[in-house]
Design an enzyme around this catalytic site. Structure first.
Site: not given
Ligand code: ADP
Length: 269
Positions: A124, A70, A9
């Site tokens: 967050i 996933e 996401g």
């Molecule tokens: P997803 O598979 O849903 O994208 P992730 O495990 O990659 O989930 O985690 C997404 C979360 O990681 C974001 O909501 C944010 O809190 C955090 N995050 C870590 N690094 C970043 C970044 N560089 N930019 C945006 N969010 C980040």
């Protein structure tokens, strides 16, 4: 060369394995088009996809790629990382704290999704932005690190003023409820963001340990990019898991479990 991609996401996690050597990379989900262009230019045609945007990538590739659920991919990758890092766990709950949070029970053979909550990395970022106006993730987490939750979160010991509480006094009794007793106090942006990490970490942990008790395991493994550059969230989750009598684990590269696992599901030994 093999490539595994977990397109979620918020972030796209990319793992490349070349002659047994792994490289880990992250892109934002709004850079999906660039990632697809990059993939189409690669000589490597061994590509495994997972995550909510996997189908979208697959549809735009000039060559066939494999796609995996996933949860299975994350479980496969996590299991490998745990063992590589010396954790031989018979069974465990794993909490994948991504944009949202997904909870799974691994019984030693397979994973089963056993719950999910909306509190996670997306909260967050979103609630953090509403309170601070900060959009940059690193700035947000660095700022939270400087904060103090004292005048924001109400602890059990604040309620049991002159008597012994029946549960540990340092437990949060009510997130954000101490504000109403300190209306005269200045709380900084950093303090507010620290409390955001607090509520997300405590909600995630509460659910994870409740599931751990239900499935009779003492091990709780936490993964997901929400722990990146976020020592405060790690600390809240770790301390609270220990306080409740369970064993918390973080794995190096845990956020890449899905991308890594998809490669191994696509290329079984
Ligand atoms: P997803 O598979 O849903 O994208 P992730 O495990 O990659 O989930 O985690 C997404 C979360 O990681 C974001 O909501 C944010 O809190 C955090 N995050 C870590 N690094 C970043 C970044 N560089 N930019 C945006 N969010 C980040």
């Amino acid at each position: 060369m093999k490539i595994g991609i977990d397109a979620g996401g918020t972030l796209i996690k990319i793992v490349e394995i070349d002659n047994g050597h792994r490289t880990f990379r992250t892109k934002r989900t709004d850079e999906l088009t660039e990632v697809i262009e990059w993939l189409n230019q690669q000589p490597c045609r061994n590509v495994s996809l997972t995550g909510g945007k996997a189908q979208m990538i697959k549809d735009q590739l000039d060559f066939p790629a494999q796609e995996f659920v996933e949860f299975d991919a994350a479980s496969k990758g996590l299991n490998m990382l745990l063992e590589e890092q010396g954790h031989y766990l018979k069974d465990y709950i794993f909490a994948n704290v991504g944009t949202g949070t997904s909870m799974h029970y691994f019984d030693g053979q397979t994973q089963r999704r056993v719950g999910g909550i909306g509190a996670g990395g997306g909260m967050i970022q979103g609630l953090g932005y509403l309170l601070s106006g900060i959009t940059d993730y690193q700035t947000l987490t660095d700022t939270a690190e400087q904060g103090d939750r004292e005048f924001i979160d109400l602890k059990v010991k604040h309620i049991y003023k002159n008597s012994e509480p029946p549960i540990p006094g340092d437990l949060t009794a009510a997130n954000f409820a101490h504000v109403m007793r300190h209306l005269d106090k200045e709380v900084s942006t950093a303090d507010q963001l620290a409390s955001v990490m607090g509520v997300v970490g405590e909600v995630v942990t509460t659910m994870a340990i409740t599931l751990a008790r239900e499935f009779q395991t003492e091990n709780v493994v936490y993964i997901g990019s929400s722990f990146n550059n976020n020592h405060l969230l790690r600390k809240v989750v770790e301390d609270y898991t220990v306080l409740r009598g369970f064993k918390p684990y973080y794995v190096e590269g845990g956020a890449f479990s899905g991308a890594l696992g998809s490669i191994y599901l696509g290329n079984p030994a």
